[in-house]
Design a protein around this motif. Structure first.
Motif, PDB file in Angstrom:
ATOM      1  N   TYR A  33       0.827  -1.208   0.000  1.00 23.79           N
ATOM      2  CA  TYR A  33       0.000   0.000   0.000  1.00 23.79           C
ATOM      3  C   TYR A  33       0.861   1.258   0.000  1.00 23.79           C
ATOM      4  N   ARG A  34       1.980   1.237   0.734  1.00 24.18           N
ATOM      5  CA  ARG A  34       2.877   2.397   0.738  1.00 24.18           C
ATOM      6  C   ARG A  34       3.415   2.674  -0.664  1.00 24.18           C
ATOM      7  N   ILE A  35       3.847   1.616  -1.335  1.00 23.08           N
ATOM      8  CA  ILE A  35       4.393   1.777  -2.684  1.00 23.08           C
ATOM      9  C   ILE A  35       3.313   2.289  -3.630  1.00 23.08           C
ATOM     10  N   LYS A  36       2.098   1.766  -3.482  1.00 22.40           N
ATOM     11  CA  LYS A  36       0.990   2.201  -4.336  1.00 22.40           C
ATOM     12  C   LYS A  36       0.662   3.662  -4.094  1.00 22.40           C
ATOM     13  N   LEU A  37       0.664   4.083  -2.834  1.00 26.57           N
ATOM     14  CA  LEU A  37       0.359   5.467  -2.503  1.00 26.57           C
ATOM     15  C   LEU A  37       1.432   6.413  -3.034  1.00 26.57           C
ATOM     16  N   ARG A  38       2.655   5.929  -3.152  1.00 28.50           N
ATOM     17  CA  ARG A  38       3.753   6.737  -3.683  1.00 28.50           C
ATOM     18  C   ARG A  38       3.838   6.659  -5.203  1.00 28.50           C
ATOM     19  N   GLY A  39       2.874   6.015  -5.839  1.00 30.40           N
ATOM     20  CA  GLY A  39       2.884   5.908  -7.288  1.00 30.40           C
ATOM     21  C   GLY A  39       4.005   5.033  -7.806  1.00 30.40           C
TER      22      GLY A  39
END
Length: 309
Positions: free
Chosen positions: A102-108
């Motif tokens: 989720y962190r990676i997804k939120l950071r694009g």
């Protein structure tokens, strides 16, 4: 017959008292309006000259070590028989990978400063969707720290149900040590005695250092119309540990730093939200949709309100 005068060249004590009260009130309004408040009529926000930011006191390895110490210690969990407690290490590994995804997804999916900027813009967009426009100016998010750790679960145990038809429940002890923080600035609107009378600029940084509590996991009930996994925080009468740090600046020309009452208000509101809305339902692919679960939650609330009345 003598004539009565309200004002004369020689003011009475009552007249002086009234005049003094009005002059003090007038000076107070001037001080607040031109020293602490922002009198700019433009509703668009301006970047504050200083935004407090919480720096990490620990590196990633240090945070991970602290989280490990607060987790399950050897000898506290029974593997066979005894208290019926089971290790949750496998679940901790899964939870860490999910949170990191989720962190990676939120950071694009971008590393470094580019990813930080993507996350900042997304948090800013979400914050402005939630803000009350009649109370706050647009919110400017200056920085976001998504953290490096994950909640750690320990001492898994099966809760005793009151009836055979009740859903089974598994209780865990949870501890979360991380560097989650957000730094924002906005202005509080004062609409009295008339709309947009003044604005009070506020710069605020909120950071989470520790959250510790028990948590209940309810597996999906196979016969349910829309099966879900439910995570529930303790009831209002159950204590949990929440360590929040705040840094704040309030005012335009003169600034008030780190007001204790503001810290108490923010901590109280966060605890209230966690207590009142501390239930999350995880949608299972192929068995339900987000809209169906939302409809179920609305029906449950309406039924609870009906029974309460």
């Amino acid at each position: 017959m003598g004539e009565a005068y309200i004002f004369s060249l020689q003011p009475t004590f009552t007249q002086g008292l009234i005049l003094g009260q009005f002059s003090i009130l007038f000076l107070l309004v001037l001080i607040l309006k031109y020293l602490f408040f922002d009198t700019v009529s433009d509703r668009s926000y301006r970047t504050s000259s200083y935004q407090p930011k919480v720096e990490r006191d620990e590196d990633e390895e240090g945070i991970a070590l602290i989280a490990e110490r607060l987790g399950a210690m050897p000898g506290l969990e029974e593997k066979d028989g005894g208290s019926g407690m089971e290790s949750a290490d496998w679940l901790n590994g899964l939870l860490r990978q999910v949170l990191e995804a989720y962190r990676i997804k939120l950071r694009g999916s971008l590393p470094g400063a580019a990813g930080d900027e993507v996350a900042r813009k997304r948090v800013e967009e979400y914050a402005n969707k939630l803000r009350p426009p009649d109370f706050l100016d647009p919110i400017k998010v200056h920085s976001v720290d998504l953290g490096v750790s994950a909640p750690r679960l320990s001492r898994a145990r099966l809760k005793q149900t009151t009836s055979p038809e009740a859903d089974p429940e598994i209780e865990f002890d949870m501890s979360y040590v991380d560097t989650l923080s957000v730094s924002i600035s906005t202005s509080v609107l004062f609409n009295y005695p008339f709309p947009s009378f003044a604005r009070l600029p506020v710069s605020l940084t909120i950071s989470l250092s520790l959250f510790s509590s028990s948590i209940v996991l309810t597996p999906p009930y196979p016969q349910a119309q829309h099966p879900t996994i439910t995570l529930t925080l303790p009831s209002p009468d159950t204590e949990f540990t929440l360590n929040i740090q705040t840094k704040s600046l309030m005012g335009s020309r003169a600034k008030l730093a780190d007001v204790p009452k503001l810290h108490e208000l923010i901590t109280h509101q966060i605890r209230k939200v966690l207590t009142e809305k501390g239930t999350w339902k995880v949608v299972l692919p192929g068995l339900a949709t987000v809209n169906e679960i939302k409809e179920d939650i609305i029906k449950e609330r309406e039924l609870a309100e009906h029974l309460g009345n």
